[in-house]
Design a protein around this motif. Structure first.
Motif, PDB file in Angstrom:
ATOM      1  N   ALA A   1      -4.231   3.289  -2.342  1.00 35.59           N
ATOM      2  CA  ALA A   1      -3.347   2.422  -1.557  1.00 35.59           C
ATOM      3  C   ALA A   1      -2.561   1.473  -2.453  1.00 35.59           C
ATOM      4  O   ALA A   1      -1.337   1.262  -2.256  1.00 35.59           O
ATOM      5  CB  ALA A   1      -4.168   1.635  -0.537  1.00 35.59           C
ATOM      6  N   MET A   2      -3.232   0.890  -3.444  1.00 36.01           N
ATOM      7  CA  MET A   2      -2.536  -0.032  -4.341  1.00 36.01           C
ATOM      8  C   MET A   2      -1.523   0.699  -5.207  1.00 36.01           C
ATOM      9  O   MET A   2      -0.423   0.184  -5.480  1.00 36.01           O
ATOM     10  CB  MET A   2      -3.567  -0.773  -5.200  1.00 36.01           C
ATOM     11  CG  MET A   2      -4.358  -1.823  -4.422  1.00 36.01           C
ATOM     12  SD  MET A   2      -5.479  -2.809  -5.459  1.00 36.01           S
ATOM     13  CE  MET A   2      -6.759  -1.601  -5.823  1.00 36.01           C
ATOM     14  N   ALA A   3      -1.869   1.910  -5.654  1.00 35.14           N
ATOM     15  CA  ALA A   3      -0.918   2.681  -6.464  1.00 35.14           C
ATOM     16  C   ALA A   3       0.316   3.041  -5.648  1.00 35.14           C
ATOM     17  O   ALA A   3       1.453   2.982  -6.158  1.00 35.14           O
ATOM     18  CB  ALA A   3      -1.605   3.940  -6.990  1.00 35.14           C
ATOM     19  N   GLU A   4       0.118   3.420  -4.377  1.00 31.28           N
ATOM     20  CA  GLU A   4       1.263   3.753  -3.533  1.00 31.28           C
ATOM     21  C   GLU A   4       2.124   2.518  -3.271  1.00 31.28           C
ATOM     22  O   GLU A   4       3.364   2.607  -3.232  1.00 31.28           O
ATOM     23  CB  GLU A   4       0.765   4.341  -2.216  1.00 31.28           C
ATOM     24  CG  GLU A   4       0.149   5.738  -2.360  1.00 31.28           C
ATOM     25  CD  GLU A   4      -0.381   6.262  -1.043  1.00 31.28           C
ATOM     26  OE1 GLU A   4      -0.446   5.464  -0.070  1.00 31.28           O
ATOM     27  OE2 GLU A   4      -0.748   7.451  -0.990  1.00 31.28           O
ATOM     28  N   ALA A   5       1.480   1.348  -3.086  1.00 25.44           N
ATOM     29  CA  ALA A   5       2.251   0.116  -2.867  1.00 25.44           C
ATOM     30  C   ALA A   5       3.078  -0.225  -4.089  1.00 25.44           C
ATOM     31  O   ALA A   5       4.252  -0.630  -3.977  1.00 25.44           O
ATOM     32  CB  ALA A   5       1.293  -1.033  -2.524  1.00 25.44           C
ATOM     33  N   LEU A   6       2.497  -0.068  -5.268  1.00 23.83           N
ATOM     34  CA  LEU A   6       3.258  -0.336  -6.489  1.00 23.83           C
ATOM     35  C   LEU A   6       4.371   0.683  -6.667  1.00 23.83           C
ATOM     36  O   LEU A   6       5.483   0.343  -7.108  1.00 23.83           O
ATOM     37  CB  LEU A   6       2.312  -0.315  -7.696  1.00 23.83           C
ATOM     38  CG  LEU A   6       1.307  -1.468  -7.802  1.00 23.83           C
ATOM     39  CD1 LEU A   6       0.311  -1.204  -8.930  1.00 23.83           C
ATOM     40  CD2 LEU A   6       2.035  -2.795  -8.057  1.00 23.83           C
ATOM     41  N   GLU A   7       4.087   1.924  -6.327  1.00 25.32           N
ATOM     42  CA  GLU A   7       5.084   2.977  -6.493  1.00 25.32           C
ATOM     43  C   GLU A   7       6.264   2.773  -5.542  1.00 25.32           C
ATOM     44  O   GLU A   7       7.429   3.011  -5.912  1.00 25.32           O
ATOM     45  CB  GLU A   7       4.438   4.339  -6.248  1.00 25.32           C
ATOM     46  CG  GLU A   7       5.374   5.509  -6.493  1.00 25.32           C
ATOM     47  CD  GLU A   7       4.675   6.834  -6.271  1.00 25.32           C
ATOM     48  OE1 GLU A   7       3.591   6.830  -5.672  1.00 25.32           O
ATOM     49  OE2 GLU A   7       5.220   7.866  -6.698  1.00 25.32           O
ATOM     50  N   ASP A   8       5.979   2.318  -4.308  1.00 23.96           N
ATOM     51  CA  ASP A   8       7.047   2.117  -3.330  1.00 23.96           C
ATOM     52  C   ASP A   8       7.751   0.768  -3.489  1.00 23.96           C
ATOM     53  O   ASP A   8       8.737   0.486  -2.794  1.00 23.96           O
ATOM     54  CB  ASP A   8       6.469   2.221  -1.909  1.00 23.96           C
ATOM     55  CG  ASP A   8       5.940   3.618  -1.617  1.00 23.96           C
ATOM     56  OD1 ASP A   8       6.374   4.559  -2.296  1.00 23.96           O
ATOM     57  OD2 ASP A   8       5.073   3.754  -0.721  1.00 23.96           O
ATOM     58  N   GLY A   9       7.223  -0.078  -4.366  1.00 27.55           N
ATOM     59  CA  GLY A   9       7.835  -1.368  -4.600  1.00 27.55           C
ATOM     60  C   GLY A   9       7.624  -2.367  -3.494  1.00 27.55           C
ATOM     61  O   GLY A   9       8.430  -3.298  -3.339  1.00 27.55           O
ATOM     62  N   VAL A  10       6.551  -2.190  -2.689  1.00 32.16           N
ATOM     63  CA  VAL A  10       6.305  -3.114  -1.580  1.00 32.16           C
ATOM     64  C   VAL A  10       5.246  -4.149  -1.937  1.00 32.16           C
ATOM     65  O   VAL A  10       4.896  -4.987  -1.088  1.00 32.16           O
ATOM     66  CB  VAL A  10       5.864  -2.330  -0.314  1.00 32.16           C
ATOM     67  CG1 VAL A  10       6.977  -1.401   0.145  1.00 32.16           C
ATOM     68  CG2 VAL A  10       4.582  -1.551  -0.589  1.00 32.16           C
ATOM     69  N   ALA A  11       4.705  -4.103  -3.145  1.00 28.41           N
ATOM     70  CA  ALA A  11       3.687  -5.077  -3.553  1.00 28.41           C
ATOM     71  C   ALA A  11       4.366  -6.383  -3.922  1.00 28.41           C
ATOM     72  O   ALA A  11       5.237  -6.420  -4.808  1.00 28.41           O
ATOM     73  CB  ALA A  11       2.887  -4.540  -4.731  1.00 28.41           C
ATOM     74  N   GLU A  12       3.970  -7.466  -3.210  1.00 29.54           N
ATOM     75  CA  GLU A  12       4.591  -8.756  -3.469  1.00 29.54           C
ATOM     76  C   GLU A  12       4.163  -9.338  -4.812  1.00 29.54           C
ATOM     77  O   GLU A  12       4.956 -10.022  -5.481  1.00 29.54           O
ATOM     78  CB  GLU A  12       4.230  -9.730  -2.343  1.00 29.54           C
ATOM     79  CG  GLU A  12       4.779  -9.312  -0.985  1.00 29.54           C
ATOM     80  CD  GLU A  12       4.457 -10.330   0.083  1.00 29.54           C
ATOM     81  OE1 GLU A  12       3.881 -11.390  -0.274  1.00 29.54           O
ATOM     82  OE2 GLU A  12       4.778 -10.104   1.265  1.00 29.54           O
ATOM     83  N   TYR A  13       2.919  -9.085  -5.187  1.00 27.33           N
ATOM     84  CA  TYR A  13       2.401  -9.629  -6.448  1.00 27.33           C
ATOM     85  C   TYR A  13       1.838  -8.473  -7.276  1.00 27.33           C
ATOM     86  O   TYR A  13       0.629  -8.190  -7.230  1.00 27.33           O
ATOM     87  CB  TYR A  13       1.318 -10.674  -6.175  1.00 27.33           C
ATOM     88  CG  TYR A  13       1.790 -11.804  -5.296  1.00 27.33           C
ATOM     89  CD1 TYR A  13       2.556 -12.848  -5.812  1.00 27.33           C
ATOM     90  CD2 TYR A  13       1.476 -11.820  -3.933  1.00 27.33           C
ATOM     91  CE1 TYR A  13       2.992 -13.880  -5.004  1.00 27.33           C
ATOM     92  CE2 TYR A  13       1.911 -12.855  -3.113  1.00 27.33           C
ATOM     93  CZ  TYR A  13       2.662 -13.876  -3.643  1.00 27.33           C
ATOM     94  OH  TYR A  13       3.100 -14.895  -2.835  1.00 27.33           O
ATOM     95  N   PRO A  14       2.662  -7.761  -8.029  1.00 23.13           N
ATOM     96  CA  PRO A  14       2.201  -6.609  -8.815  1.00 23.13           C
ATOM     97  C   PRO A  14       1.070  -6.965  -9.786  1.00 23.13           C
ATOM     98  O   PRO A  14       0.154  -6.157 -10.000  1.00 23.13           O
ATOM     99  CB  PRO A  14       3.459  -6.163  -9.553  1.00 23.13           C
ATOM    100  CG  PRO A  14       4.589  -6.665  -8.710  1.00 23.13           C
ATOM    101  CD  PRO A  14       4.120  -7.952  -8.129  1.00 23.13           C
TER     102      PRO A  14
END
Length: 377
Positions: free
Chosen positions: A171-184
Protein backbone atom coordinates in the motif's frame (compact mmCIF):
# COMPACT_ATOMS: atom_id res chain seq x y z
CA UNK A 1 37.67 -104.19 32.01
CA UNK A 2 37.77 -105.66 28.51
CA UNK A 3 34.08 -106.63 28.75
CA UNK A 4 33.16 -103.12 29.89
CA UNK A 5 34.95 -101.55 26.96
CA UNK A 6 33.25 -103.97 24.60
CA UNK A 7 29.81 -103.06 25.99
CA UNK A 8 30.66 -99.37 25.63
CA UNK A 9 31.61 -99.96 22.01
CA UNK A 10 28.29 -101.72 21.30
CA UNK A 11 26.35 -98.93 23.00
CA UNK A 12 28.24 -96.25 21.07
CA UNK A 13 27.64 -98.09 17.81
CA UNK A 14 23.90 -98.40 18.39
CA UNK A 15 23.50 -94.82 19.59
CA UNK A 16 25.67 -93.53 16.75
CA UNK A 17 23.55 -95.26 14.12
CA UNK A 18 20.40 -93.73 15.61
CA UNK A 19 22.06 -90.31 15.75
CA UNK A 20 23.19 -90.52 12.12
CA UNK A 21 19.71 -91.53 11.08
CA UNK A 22 18.15 -88.65 13.01
CA UNK A 23 20.58 -85.92 11.97
CA UNK A 24 19.06 -85.38 8.48
CA UNK A 25 15.66 -84.94 10.09
CA UNK A 26 17.01 -82.27 12.45
CA UNK A 27 18.67 -80.46 9.51
CA UNK A 28 15.50 -80.59 7.41
CA UNK A 29 13.40 -79.27 10.29
CA UNK A 30 15.65 -76.34 11.23
CA UNK A 31 13.44 -73.95 9.25
CA UNK A 32 10.23 -75.40 10.63
CA UNK A 33 8.58 -74.71 13.96
CA UNK A 34 10.65 -74.73 17.14
CA UNK A 35 8.24 -77.11 18.84
CA UNK A 36 8.63 -79.72 16.08
CA UNK A 37 12.41 -79.37 16.25
CA UNK A 38 12.37 -79.85 20.03
CA UNK A 39 10.22 -82.96 19.70
CA UNK A 40 12.50 -84.35 16.96
CA UNK A 41 15.58 -83.83 19.13
CA UNK A 42 13.87 -85.67 22.00
CA UNK A 43 12.86 -88.49 19.64
CA UNK A 44 16.41 -88.89 18.31
CA UNK A 45 17.73 -88.94 21.87
CA UNK A 46 15.24 -91.65 22.91
CA UNK A 47 16.06 -93.72 19.83
CA UNK A 48 19.78 -93.37 20.49
CA UNK A 49 19.40 -94.55 24.09
CA UNK A 50 17.08 -97.41 23.08
CA UNK A 51 19.28 -98.55 20.21
CA UNK A 52 22.42 -98.52 22.34
CA UNK A 53 20.72 -100.40 25.16
CA UNK A 54 19.29 -103.08 22.82
CA UNK A 55 22.68 -103.53 21.17
CA UNK A 56 24.33 -104.08 24.55
CA UNK A 57 21.55 -106.46 25.64
CA UNK A 58 21.98 -108.59 22.56
CA UNK A 59 25.72 -108.65 23.00
CA UNK A 60 25.31 -109.88 26.58
CA UNK A 61 23.25 -112.85 25.37
CA UNK A 62 20.51 -112.22 27.89
CA UNK A 63 17.73 -114.73 28.31
CA UNK A 64 14.48 -114.11 26.45
CA UNK A 65 12.77 -113.05 29.69
CA UNK A 66 15.49 -110.60 30.68
CA UNK A 67 15.65 -109.26 27.17
CA UNK A 68 11.89 -108.73 27.22
CA UNK A 69 12.17 -106.86 30.52
CA UNK A 70 14.81 -104.54 29.04
CA UNK A 71 12.67 -103.84 25.99
CA UNK A 72 9.56 -103.14 28.09
CA UNK A 73 11.50 -100.76 30.37
CA UNK A 74 12.92 -98.96 27.34
CA UNK A 75 9.50 -98.72 25.74
CA UNK A 76 7.87 -97.25 28.86
CA UNK A 77 10.72 -94.83 29.39
CA UNK A 78 10.62 -93.76 25.75
CA UNK A 79 6.85 -93.17 25.87
CA UNK A 80 7.14 -91.05 29.00
CA UNK A 81 10.10 -89.10 27.60
CA UNK A 82 8.34 -88.45 24.30
CA UNK A 83 5.14 -87.42 26.11
CA UNK A 84 7.07 -84.90 28.23
CA UNK A 85 8.87 -83.63 25.11
CA UNK A 86 5.54 -83.23 23.30
CA UNK A 87 4.04 -81.30 26.22
CA UNK A 88 7.10 -79.04 26.34
CA UNK A 89 7.00 -78.48 22.58
CA UNK A 90 3.28 -77.71 22.79
CA UNK A 91 3.92 -75.18 25.57
CA UNK A 92 6.62 -73.50 23.48
CA UNK A 93 4.31 -73.45 20.45
CA UNK A 94 1.47 -71.87 22.44
CA UNK A 95 3.83 -69.28 23.93
CA UNK A 96 5.26 -68.45 20.53
CA UNK A 97 1.77 -68.10 19.05
CA UNK A 98 0.66 -65.78 21.86
CA UNK A 99 3.84 -63.74 21.56
CA UNK A 100 3.32 -63.45 17.81
CA UNK A 101 -0.21 -62.22 18.43
CA UNK A 102 1.08 -59.73 20.99
CA UNK A 103 3.77 -58.53 18.56
CA UNK A 104 1.00 -57.32 16.23
CA UNK A 105 0.03 -54.77 18.87
CA UNK A 106 3.48 -53.15 18.94
CA UNK A 107 3.11 -49.50 18.01
CA UNK A 108 -0.70 -49.59 18.02
CA UNK A 109 -2.77 -46.81 19.55
CA UNK A 110 -3.97 -49.14 22.31
CA UNK A 111 -0.41 -50.04 23.24
CA UNK A 112 1.34 -53.38 23.62
CA UNK A 113 -0.87 -56.23 24.85
CA UNK A 114 1.18 -58.77 26.78
CA UNK A 115 0.56 -62.51 26.20
CA UNK A 116 -2.10 -63.96 28.48
CA UNK A 117 -0.27 -67.26 28.98
CA UNK A 118 2.91 -67.71 31.07
CA UNK A 119 6.08 -67.82 28.99
CA UNK A 120 9.51 -69.26 29.56
CA UNK A 121 12.35 -66.93 30.45
CA UNK A 122 13.57 -66.43 26.87
CA UNK A 123 10.13 -65.64 25.45
CA UNK A 124 9.33 -63.52 28.50
CA UNK A 125 12.51 -61.49 27.92
CA UNK A 126 11.52 -61.09 24.26
CA UNK A 127 8.06 -59.94 25.34
CA UNK A 128 9.61 -57.36 27.65
CA UNK A 129 11.72 -56.02 24.78
CA UNK A 130 8.63 -55.81 22.58
CA UNK A 131 6.82 -53.90 25.32
CA UNK A 132 9.73 -51.47 25.65
CA UNK A 133 9.88 -51.05 21.88
CA UNK A 134 6.15 -50.37 21.76
CA UNK A 135 6.51 -47.73 24.47
CA UNK A 136 9.34 -46.04 22.55
CA UNK A 137 7.30 -46.10 19.35
CA UNK A 138 4.31 -44.58 21.13
CA UNK A 139 6.51 -41.86 22.61
CA UNK A 140 8.09 -41.19 19.22
CA UNK A 141 4.68 -41.03 17.56
CA UNK A 142 3.46 -38.61 20.22
CA UNK A 143 6.49 -36.39 19.67
CA UNK A 144 5.93 -36.53 15.92
CA UNK A 145 2.30 -35.51 16.33
CA UNK A 146 3.27 -32.66 18.63
CA UNK A 147 5.94 -31.55 16.16
CA UNK A 148 3.48 -31.71 13.28
CA UNK A 149 0.96 -29.69 15.25
CA UNK A 150 3.67 -27.18 16.10
CA UNK A 151 4.65 -26.93 12.44
CA UNK A 152 1.05 -26.29 11.42
CA UNK A 153 0.76 -23.57 14.04
CA UNK A 154 4.05 -22.07 12.88
CA UNK A 155 2.95 -21.99 9.23
CA UNK A 156 -0.36 -20.40 10.20
CA UNK A 157 1.29 -17.71 12.34
CA UNK A 158 4.03 -17.05 9.77
CA UNK A 159 1.43 -16.67 7.01
CA UNK A 160 -0.55 -14.24 9.16
CA UNK A 161 2.46 -12.24 10.32
CA UNK A 162 3.92 -11.97 6.83
CA UNK A 163 0.65 -10.95 5.22
CA UNK A 164 0.20 -7.85 7.39
CA UNK A 165 3.56 -6.11 6.77
CA UNK A 166 3.57 -7.14 3.10
CA UNK A 167 0.14 -5.61 2.62
CA UNK A 168 1.34 -2.43 4.32
CA UNK A 169 4.48 -2.30 2.19
CA UNK A 170 2.45 -2.73 -0.98
CA UNK A 171 0.00 0.00 0.00
CA UNK A 172 2.78 2.44 0.86
CA UNK A 173 4.70 1.61 -2.32
CA UNK A 174 1.58 2.21 -4.42
CA UNK A 175 0.94 5.53 -2.63
CA UNK A 176 4.48 6.66 -3.34
CA UNK A 177 4.25 5.46 -6.92
CA UNK A 178 0.97 7.32 -7.53
CA UNK A 179 2.28 10.46 -5.84
CA UNK A 180 -0.57 10.61 -3.31
CA UNK A 181 1.66 10.34 -0.22
CA UNK A 182 1.61 13.65 1.62
CA UNK A 183 4.77 12.91 3.59
CA UNK A 184 7.06 10.63 1.51
CA UNK A 185 9.79 10.69 4.16
CA UNK A 186 7.36 9.25 6.71
CA UNK A 187 6.40 6.51 4.28
CA UNK A 188 10.06 5.72 3.68
CA UNK A 189 10.63 5.40 7.43
CA UNK A 190 7.65 3.08 7.80
CA UNK A 191 8.84 0.96 4.88
CA UNK A 192 12.26 0.68 6.52
CA UNK A 193 10.63 -0.37 9.80
CA UNK A 194 8.54 -3.07 8.13
CA UNK A 195 11.56 -4.34 6.18
CA UNK A 196 13.57 -4.57 9.41
CA UNK A 197 10.71 -6.46 10.98
CA UNK A 198 10.54 -8.94 8.09
CA UNK A 199 14.31 -9.30 8.16
CA UNK A 200 14.17 -10.18 11.84
CA UNK A 201 11.51 -12.82 11.20
CA UNK A 202 13.57 -14.36 8.40
CA UNK A 203 16.65 -14.37 10.64
CA UNK A 204 14.66 -16.14 13.36
CA UNK A 205 13.41 -18.74 10.88
CA UNK A 206 16.94 -19.35 9.62
CA UNK A 207 18.28 -19.65 13.16
CA UNK A 208 15.50 -22.06 14.15
CA UNK A 209 16.07 -24.19 11.06
CA UNK A 210 19.77 -24.48 11.94
CA UNK A 211 18.92 -25.47 15.49
CA UNK A 212 16.38 -28.12 14.48
CA UNK A 213 18.75 -29.50 11.82
CA UNK A 214 21.58 -29.76 14.34
CA UNK A 215 23.67 -27.40 12.23
CA UNK A 216 24.12 -24.69 14.84
CA UNK A 217 27.86 -24.01 15.09
CA UNK A 218 29.08 -22.63 18.40
CA UNK A 219 32.26 -20.62 18.86
CA UNK A 220 32.95 -21.35 22.52
CA UNK A 221 35.04 -19.09 24.69
CA UNK A 222 35.35 -18.43 28.42
CA UNK A 223 33.53 -15.30 29.43
CA UNK A 224 32.09 -13.82 32.59
CA UNK A 225 28.36 -13.98 33.20
CA UNK A 226 28.62 -10.37 34.35
CA UNK A 227 29.76 -9.31 30.87
CA UNK A 228 27.01 -11.32 29.14
CA UNK A 229 24.30 -9.78 31.31
CA UNK A 230 25.76 -6.31 30.80
CA UNK A 231 25.66 -6.65 27.01
CA UNK A 232 22.08 -7.95 27.10
CA UNK A 233 20.91 -5.10 29.35
CA UNK A 234 22.61 -2.53 27.15
CA UNK A 235 20.81 -3.91 24.09
CA UNK A 236 17.37 -3.98 25.76
CA UNK A 237 17.63 -0.67 27.62
CA UNK A 238 16.31 1.56 24.77
CA UNK A 239 13.14 -0.53 24.50
CA UNK A 240 12.67 -0.49 28.28
CA UNK A 241 13.00 3.30 28.34
CA UNK A 242 10.52 3.65 25.48
CA UNK A 243 8.00 1.42 27.28
CA UNK A 244 8.52 3.04 30.67
CA UNK A 245 9.74 -0.22 32.20
CA UNK A 246 12.47 -0.36 34.82
CA UNK A 247 15.25 -2.72 33.85
CA UNK A 248 17.42 -3.85 36.76
CA UNK A 249 20.18 -6.35 37.30
CA UNK A 250 21.17 -7.52 40.76
CA UNK A 251 23.05 -10.35 42.41
CA UNK A 252 25.20 -10.98 39.35
CA UNK A 253 28.59 -12.47 40.13
CA UNK A 254 31.43 -12.75 37.58
CA UNK A 255 31.04 -16.53 37.26
CA UNK A 256 33.01 -17.98 34.31
CA UNK A 257 31.14 -19.96 31.66
CA UNK A 258 32.32 -21.49 28.40
CA UNK A 259 29.72 -20.45 25.84
CA UNK A 260 29.23 -18.75 22.51
CA UNK A 261 28.89 -15.12 23.67
CA UNK A 262 26.91 -14.01 20.62
CA UNK A 263 24.33 -16.80 20.96
CA UNK A 264 23.90 -16.47 24.73
CA UNK A 265 23.57 -12.69 24.37
CA UNK A 266 20.82 -13.35 21.86
CA UNK A 267 19.12 -15.68 24.34
CA UNK A 268 19.20 -13.07 27.11
CA UNK A 269 18.12 -10.38 24.66
CA UNK A 270 15.08 -12.41 23.57
CA UNK A 271 14.08 -13.01 27.16
CA UNK A 272 14.53 -9.36 28.14
CA UNK A 273 12.68 -7.97 25.13
CA UNK A 274 9.77 -10.39 25.66
CA UNK A 275 9.66 -9.49 29.36
CA UNK A 276 9.68 -5.76 28.64
CA UNK A 277 6.84 -6.06 26.12
CA UNK A 278 4.74 -8.11 28.53
CA UNK A 279 5.30 -5.79 31.51
CA UNK A 280 3.04 -2.73 31.89
CA UNK A 281 4.48 0.78 32.16
CA UNK A 282 6.18 1.58 35.47
CA UNK A 283 6.73 -2.16 35.93
CA UNK A 284 10.07 -3.82 36.59
CA UNK A 285 12.02 -6.46 34.69
CA UNK A 286 14.82 -7.99 36.76
CA UNK A 287 17.71 -10.14 35.58
CA UNK A 288 19.83 -12.10 38.03
CA UNK A 289 22.54 -14.77 38.01
CA UNK A 290 23.55 -17.24 40.71
CA UNK A 291 25.90 -20.19 40.88
CA UNK A 292 24.34 -23.48 41.94
CA UNK A 293 25.87 -27.00 41.85
CA UNK A 294 28.44 -26.32 39.12
CA UNK A 295 25.85 -24.41 37.13
CA UNK A 296 25.11 -20.76 36.66
CA UNK A 297 21.39 -19.99 36.59
CA UNK A 298 20.38 -16.79 34.82
CA UNK A 299 16.80 -15.62 35.43
CA UNK A 300 14.60 -12.94 33.89
CA UNK A 301 11.57 -11.97 35.96
CA UNK A 302 8.79 -9.74 34.64
CA UNK A 303 5.49 -8.26 35.77
CA UNK A 304 3.25 -9.82 33.11
CA UNK A 305 0.74 -11.28 35.55
CA UNK A 306 1.70 -14.88 34.98
CA UNK A 307 1.17 -17.59 32.37
CA UNK A 308 -1.76 -20.04 32.58
CA UNK A 309 -0.60 -23.29 34.13
CA UNK A 310 -1.82 -25.27 31.12
CA UNK A 311 0.44 -23.21 28.84
CA UNK A 312 3.62 -23.45 30.90
CA UNK A 313 4.83 -26.77 29.38
CA UNK A 314 4.32 -25.41 25.85
CA UNK A 315 5.81 -21.93 25.91
CA UNK A 316 9.11 -23.15 24.42
CA UNK A 317 7.40 -24.97 21.53
CA UNK A 318 7.87 -23.67 18.01
CA UNK A 319 4.99 -21.44 16.94
CA UNK A 320 3.18 -21.53 20.30
CA UNK A 321 1.90 -18.16 21.46
CA UNK A 322 -0.84 -19.11 23.92
CA UNK A 323 -3.90 -17.00 24.54
CA UNK A 324 -4.35 -13.66 22.84
CA UNK A 325 -3.54 -11.81 26.03
CA UNK A 326 -0.24 -13.62 26.25
CA UNK A 327 0.84 -13.17 22.62
CA UNK A 328 3.50 -10.51 23.29
CA UNK A 329 5.07 -12.70 25.94
CA UNK A 330 6.24 -15.35 23.53
CA UNK A 331 6.94 -13.16 20.55
CA UNK A 332 10.48 -13.10 19.21
CA UNK A 333 12.76 -10.16 19.52
CA UNK A 334 12.27 -9.20 15.90
CA UNK A 335 8.97 -7.35 16.18
CA UNK A 336 5.88 -6.46 18.10
CA UNK A 337 4.05 -9.55 16.87
CA UNK A 338 6.09 -12.54 15.86
CA UNK A 339 5.58 -16.15 14.91
CA UNK A 340 6.35 -17.62 18.31
CA UNK A 341 9.98 -18.38 17.47
CA UNK A 342 11.84 -16.45 20.17
CA UNK A 343 11.47 -18.94 23.02
CA UNK A 344 11.98 -21.92 20.71
CA UNK A 345 15.29 -20.35 19.68
CA UNK A 346 16.13 -19.74 23.35
CA UNK A 347 15.63 -23.38 24.23
CA UNK A 348 17.53 -24.60 21.16
CA UNK A 349 20.57 -22.43 21.85
CA UNK A 350 20.62 -23.27 25.57
CA UNK A 351 20.34 -27.02 24.91
CA UNK A 352 23.13 -26.74 22.33
CA UNK A 353 25.27 -25.50 25.23
CA UNK A 354 24.24 -28.61 27.25
CA UNK A 355 22.06 -26.43 29.44
CA UNK A 356 18.33 -26.25 30.09
CA UNK A 357 15.60 -23.62 29.93
CA UNK A 358 12.53 -23.44 32.16
CA UNK A 359 9.73 -21.10 33.21
CA UNK A 360 7.62 -20.74 36.33
CA UNK A 361 5.07 -18.29 37.66
CA UNK A 362 6.02 -15.94 40.46
CA UNK A 363 4.16 -13.25 42.33
CA UNK A 364 2.82 -10.80 39.74
CA UNK A 365 4.57 -12.33 36.76
CA UNK A 366 6.74 -15.18 35.60
CA UNK A 367 10.40 -16.11 35.76
CA UNK A 368 12.35 -17.58 32.84
CA UNK A 369 15.55 -19.39 33.81
CA UNK A 370 18.45 -20.80 31.82
CA UNK A 371 21.04 -23.04 33.45
CA UNK A 372 24.51 -23.28 31.92
CA UNK A 373 27.50 -25.34 33.12
CA UNK A 374 30.23 -23.29 34.71
CA UNK A 375 33.87 -23.30 33.61
CA UNK A 376 37.00 -22.89 35.68
CA UNK A 377 39.32 -20.02 34.90
Amino acid sequence: MHDLLEMAAYAALGAGLAGLAGWPAVVLLRRRSLSLSLFTVALVTVLAVATGTIAVAQAMFLSRKDYGVVVVVLAMGSVVALLVAWLLARQVAIGSKELRRAARTVGSDAGFTAPAVPLNSELQALGAELAATSARLAESRQRERALESSRRELIAWISHDLRTPLAGLRAMAEALEDGVAEYPALYHARIRTEVDRLTGMVDDLFELSRIQAGALTLSLSRVSVYDLVGDAIAGAYPLARERGVYLVGHGIDPVPVEVDPREITRVLGNLLVNAIRATPADGTVAIAARELDREVVLSVTDGCGGIPEADLPRVFETGFRGAAARTPRVAPAAGEAGAGLGLAIVRGIVEAHEGRASVRNVMGGCCFEIALPTAAW
